[in-house]
Write an enzyme that holds these catalytic residues in place. Structure first.
Site, mmCIF file in Angstrom:
data_model
loop_
_atom_site.group_PDB
_atom_site.id
_atom_site.type_symbol
_atom_site.label_atom_id
_atom_site.label_comp_id
_atom_site.label_asym_id
_atom_site.label_seq_id
_atom_site.Cartn_x
_atom_site.Cartn_y
_atom_site.Cartn_z
ATOM 1 N N ASP A 75 5.899 -3.450 -3.942
ATOM 2 C CA ASP A 75 5.104 -2.485 -3.177
ATOM 3 C C ASP A 75 5.985 -1.281 -2.857
ATOM 4 O OD1 ASP A 75 3.063 -4.294 -3.274
ATOM 5 O OD2 ASP A 75 2.871 -4.571 -1.108
ATOM 6 N N HIS A 126 -2.271 0.659 -4.312
ATOM 7 C CA HIS A 126 -1.992 0.177 -2.958
ATOM 8 C C HIS A 126 -2.693 1.067 -1.917
ATOM 9 C CE1 HIS A 126 0.044 -2.485 -0.314
ATOM 10 N NE2 HIS A 126 1.002 -1.681 0.095
ATOM 11 N N HIS A 130 -2.654 4.200 2.709
ATOM 12 C CA HIS A 130 -2.133 2.980 3.331
ATOM 13 C C HIS A 130 -2.832 2.647 4.659
ATOM 14 C CE1 HIS A 130 1.048 0.025 4.526
ATOM 15 N NE2 HIS A 130 1.192 -0.081 3.213
ATOM 16 N N HIS A 224 9.636 -5.408 -1.677
ATOM 17 C CA HIS A 224 9.531 -3.994 -1.347
ATOM 18 C C HIS A 224 10.768 -3.273 -1.876
ATOM 19 C CE1 HIS A 224 6.634 -5.756 1.459
ATOM 20 N NE2 HIS A 224 6.048 -4.574 1.472
#
Length: 264
Positions: A75, A126, A130, A224
């Site tokens: 991510d 994604h 966000h 991440h």
């Protein structure tokens, strides 16, 4: 071969999403993705009602428990200087990955995005900004995903994304349904650890041990890219996982297996 595989996956999912679009679903309660971490190679189980809900919408969080295959996903909400190292490792180890990006990342790290695409990695959605997707209307969800796709196409020429992942793993049934109606498939994960705080260093051994201790067949790993620990641990993890008999594959392969297209 990669483009053909992605085309097959895309066609399969459009057919699947067309079928799902005839279903009606009430707005569901809000869920925060989580599970009991795997130990001793055991398969992660999330139990009902989530198992049934994910199956209903073709959402995936793990692969075949009988096959020692790993699916790497990252991510990227913003860049912290370690993604290039991660890309170098993936290239050297010939390990495919999916990078779930935000709109901010497309703008602020456009050169790295182009490298991901050039290296054959998959770009996942994604969301653009966000947000908590479970608290959006259907039209707001659509805007988040499609605004991201429009920016990605402008930057890379990629027509659209297929795989999506809700920010912070927060979702409800409506998120899954609206995503399906628009041709998106939700991808969750079965291995994760606390690695999203860019200024909190615990060392490469922390990341390495977190990955190895949870390792299991069919694992979908979430990391991440802001974490220096991850960048430093990744080469050793990939080598040692291979030494244990694991191979690394893409989410396209996972979906083809899930749909019964691949015969291993």
């Amino acid at each position: 071969m990669l483009k053909h595989k992605q085309h097959v996956v895309g066609v399969l999912f459009i057919v699947f999403a067309t079928f799902i679009s005839f279903m009606t679903v009430a707005r569901a309660e809000e869920f925060h993705w989580g599970f009991k971490p795997s130990r001793d190679g055991a398969t992660v189980e999330i139990g009902q009602p989530l198992e049934g809900m994910l199956e209903k919408y073709g959402a995936i969080y793990k692969g075949n428990k009988e096959r020692k295959v790993i699916y790497l996903t990252f991510d990227n909400g913003y860049e912290n200087g370690y993604t290039e190292s991660i890309l170098n490792t993936l290239r050297e180890e010939k390990a495919p990955a999916t990078f779930f990006l935000t709109g901010h990342y497309l703008t602020s790290a456009s050169d790295l995005v182009k490298t991901m695409v050039a290296d054959g990695h998959i770009i996942g959605n994604h969301s653009y900004g966000h947000p908590n997707m479970a608290r959006l209307s259907a039209s707001e969800m659509q805007k988040e995903w499609q605004q991201f796709d429009a920016k990605l196409k402008e930057l890379t020429g990629i027509e659209r994304t297929i795989y999506t992942r809700p920010p912070e793993g927060t979702f409800n049934e409506q998120v899954l349904k609206v995503g399906n109606d628009l041709g998106y498939r939700h991808m969750f994960w079965s291995i994760a650890f606390k690695d999203w705080l860019k200024d909190e260093r615990r060392g490469a051994d922390y990341a390495y041990n977190a990955l190895m201790n949870q390792l299991h067949p069919g694992a979908v790993i979430l990391m991440h890219t802001v974490a220096q620990d991850n960048a430093e641990a990744l080469p050793k993890f990939i080598k040692d996982a291979k030494a244990k008999g694991y191979t690394f594959s893409s989410l396209d392969d996972l979906v083809m297996e899930y749909e019964g297209v691949a015969n291993w």
